[in-house]
Design a protein around this motif. Structure first.
Motif, PDB file in Angstrom:
ATOM      1  N   LEU A   1     -34.006 -54.139  17.048  1.00 39.42           N
ATOM      2  CA  LEU A   1     -33.849 -54.682  15.698  1.00 39.42           C
ATOM      3  C   LEU A   1     -32.979 -55.942  15.692  1.00 39.42           C
ATOM      4  CD1 LEU A   1     -33.518 -51.300  13.790  1.00 39.42           C
ATOM      5  CD2 LEU A   1     -35.462 -52.908  13.702  1.00 39.42           C
ATOM      6  N   VAL A   2     -31.944 -55.965  16.529  1.00 34.59           N
ATOM      7  CA  VAL A   2     -31.128 -57.186  16.637  1.00 34.59           C
ATOM      8  C   VAL A   2     -31.984 -58.312  17.215  1.00 34.59           C
ATOM      9  CG1 VAL A   2     -29.148 -58.275  17.783  1.00 34.59           C
ATOM     10  CG2 VAL A   2     -28.916 -56.004  16.761  1.00 34.59           C
ATOM     11  N   PHE A   3     -32.756 -58.002  18.248  1.00 34.03           N
ATOM     12  CA  PHE A   3     -33.638 -59.021  18.816  1.00 34.03           C
ATOM     13  C   PHE A   3     -34.576 -59.579  17.746  1.00 34.03           C
ATOM     14  CE2 PHE A   3     -37.715 -60.202  20.732  1.00 34.03           C
ATOM     15  CZ  PHE A   3     -37.294 -61.274  21.514  1.00 34.03           C
ATOM     16  N   LEU A   4     -35.183 -58.701  16.963  1.00 33.37           N
ATOM     17  CA  LEU A   4     -36.107 -59.155  15.918  1.00 33.37           C
ATOM     18  C   LEU A   4     -35.390 -59.927  14.812  1.00 33.37           C
ATOM     19  CD1 LEU A   4     -38.488 -56.083  15.632  1.00 33.37           C
ATOM     20  CD2 LEU A   4     -38.924 -58.285  16.753  1.00 33.37           C
ATOM     21  N   SER A   5     -34.087 -59.742  14.706  1.00 30.50           N
ATOM     22  CA  SER A   5     -33.289 -60.487  13.730  1.00 30.50           C
ATOM     23  C   SER A   5     -32.850 -61.840  14.251  1.00 30.50           C
ATOM     24  CB  SER A   5     -32.039 -59.674  13.354  1.00 30.50           C
ATOM     25  OG  SER A   5     -32.401 -58.493  12.706  1.00 30.50           O
TER      26      SER A   5
ATOM     27  N   ALA B   1     -22.007 -57.480  20.998  1.00 29.62           N
ATOM     28  CA  ALA B   1     -22.364 -57.345  22.414  1.00 29.62           C
ATOM     29  C   ALA B   1     -23.864 -57.493  22.623  1.00 29.62           C
ATOM     30  CB  ALA B   1     -21.891 -55.993  22.946  1.00 29.62           C
ATOM     31  N   ILE B   2     -24.640 -56.960  21.700  1.00 25.86           N
ATOM     32  CA  ILE B   2     -26.092 -57.081  21.804  1.00 25.86           C
ATOM     33  C   ILE B   2     -26.515 -58.528  21.572  1.00 25.86           C
ATOM     34  CG2 ILE B   2     -28.296 -56.388  20.791  1.00 25.86           C
ATOM     35  CD1 ILE B   2     -26.852 -53.693  20.056  1.00 25.86           C
ATOM     36  N   SER B   3     -25.953 -59.145  20.557  1.00 23.70           N
ATOM     37  CA  SER B   3     -26.347 -60.528  20.250  1.00 23.70           C
ATOM     38  C   SER B   3     -25.869 -61.504  21.333  1.00 23.70           C
ATOM     39  CB  SER B   3     -25.843 -60.956  18.875  1.00 23.70           C
ATOM     40  OG  SER B   3     -24.446 -61.020  18.836  1.00 23.70           O
ATOM     41  N   GLU B   4     -24.798 -61.166  22.017  1.00 20.71           N
ATOM     42  CA  GLU B   4     -24.302 -62.034  23.086  1.00 20.71           C
ATOM     43  C   GLU B   4     -25.368 -62.229  24.156  1.00 20.71           C
ATOM     44  OE1 GLU B   4     -22.204 -64.702  25.076  1.00 20.71           O
ATOM     45  OE2 GLU B   4     -21.702 -63.921  23.086  1.00 20.71           O
ATOM     46  N   GLN B   5     -26.085 -61.184  24.476  1.00 23.06           N
ATOM     47  CA  GLN B   5     -27.156 -61.283  25.473  1.00 23.06           C
ATOM     48  C   GLN B   5     -28.232 -62.266  25.015  1.00 23.06           C
ATOM     49  OE1 GLN B   5     -28.372 -57.208  25.822  1.00 23.06           O
ATOM     50  NE2 GLN B   5     -26.513 -56.601  26.876  1.00 23.06           N
ATOM     51  N   ILE B   6     -28.480 -62.318  23.735  1.00 19.69           N
ATOM     52  CA  ILE B   6     -29.478 -63.227  23.173  1.00 19.69           C
ATOM     53  C   ILE B   6     -28.930 -64.651  23.129  1.00 19.69           C
ATOM     54  CG2 ILE B   6     -30.760 -63.800  21.059  1.00 19.69           C
ATOM     55  CD1 ILE B   6     -30.696 -60.678  20.504  1.00 19.69           C
TER      56      ILE B   6
ATOM     57  N   MET C   1     -28.497 -65.287  14.035  1.00 24.12           N
ATOM     58  CA  MET C   1     -27.372 -64.380  14.243  1.00 24.12           C
ATOM     59  C   MET C   1     -26.266 -64.661  13.225  1.00 24.12           C
ATOM     60  SD  MET C   1     -27.916 -62.067  16.602  1.00 24.12           S
ATOM     61  CE  MET C   1     -29.439 -61.936  15.695  1.00 24.12           C
ATOM     62  N   LEU C   2     -26.050 -65.929  12.921  1.00 25.83           N
ATOM     63  CA  LEU C   2     -25.064 -66.264  11.888  1.00 25.83           C
ATOM     64  C   LEU C   2     -25.475 -65.666  10.544  1.00 25.83           C
ATOM     65  CD1 LEU C   2     -24.307 -69.919  12.965  1.00 25.83           C
ATOM     66  CD2 LEU C   2     -22.573 -68.116  12.680  1.00 25.83           C
TER      67      LEU C   2
END
Length: 144
Positions: free
Chosen positions: A51-55, A83-88, A100-101
Motif C-alpha cells: 500500500l505504501v508502494f502504491l501511494s 522505513a518502508i518509504s525510505e526504500q522507495i 510520500m510528502l
C-alpha cells in the motif's frame, strides 16, 4: 466481469492475504484494491508495504491505497511508514518524493517537514523543487 476477476484472483492460493499482496502489485490491482477496502486492520497491516508502494506514484489506485493506510493508528503509521518509504525514496524521483510528502502530510507534520527539508537539499533539481513546494505550503523554511 468483477465476479470473474474475483474468482480468478482467489483460485490462485488458499492464503487470501498473500493473493491480495501479490495482486496489489500485479495485473489484478483494481480487484485487489477493492478487496482491501473491506480488510480489517490486521489485513491492512499485512499489506502495508504494498500500500505504501502504491501511494508512492500517481496512478488510479493511489486514493484507495492511502485511504486504507489511514485506517491504521497514527502511531503505527509514524513508526512504520518512514522505513518502508525510505526504500522507495533511495532511488526515487520527484514523483515518489511528492507522493510520500502528500502521504506524510495526512498523518504527521514533523515527518512531512523532515522529508520536505531533505528533498529541498537534494542534488536533483526536481526533487529539490518538490521539497521547496511543500516547505512553502507549510510555511516553513529549509532550516530547522
Amino acid at each position: 466481469a468483477f465476479s470473474s476477476a474475483l474468482r480468478e484472483l482467489f483460485s490462485k492460493s488458499n492464503d487470501p492475504i498473500q493473493i491480495i499482496k501479490r495482486e496489489l502489485l500485479g495485473p489484478q490491482r483494481t480487484t485487489a484494491l477493492y478487496i482491501v477496502k473491506s480488510l480489517d486492520l490486521k489485513g491492512i497491516r499485512d499489506c502495508v508495504r504494498e500500500l505504501v508502494f502504491l501511494s508512492s506514484f500517481a496512478h488510479g489506485g493511489i486514493d484507495t491505497a492511502r485511504a486504507a493506510l489511514l485506517r491504521l493508528p497514527r502511531e503505527y503509521l509514524v513508526g512504520n511508514i518512514p522505513a518502508i518509504s525510505e526504500q522507495i525514496l533511495q532511488s526515487g524521483t520527484w514523483d515518489e518524493y511528492r507522493r510520500m510528502l502528500e502521504l506524510y502530510e495526512t498523518f504527521d507534520m514533523d515527518l512531512t517537514l523532515r522529508l520536505a527539508r531533505r528533498a529541498a537539499r537534494n542534488a536533483d533539481p526536481d526533487i529539490r523543487e518538490a521539497g521547496m513546494d511543500f516547505l512553502t505550503k507549510l510555511g516553513a523554511s529549509i532550516d530547522e
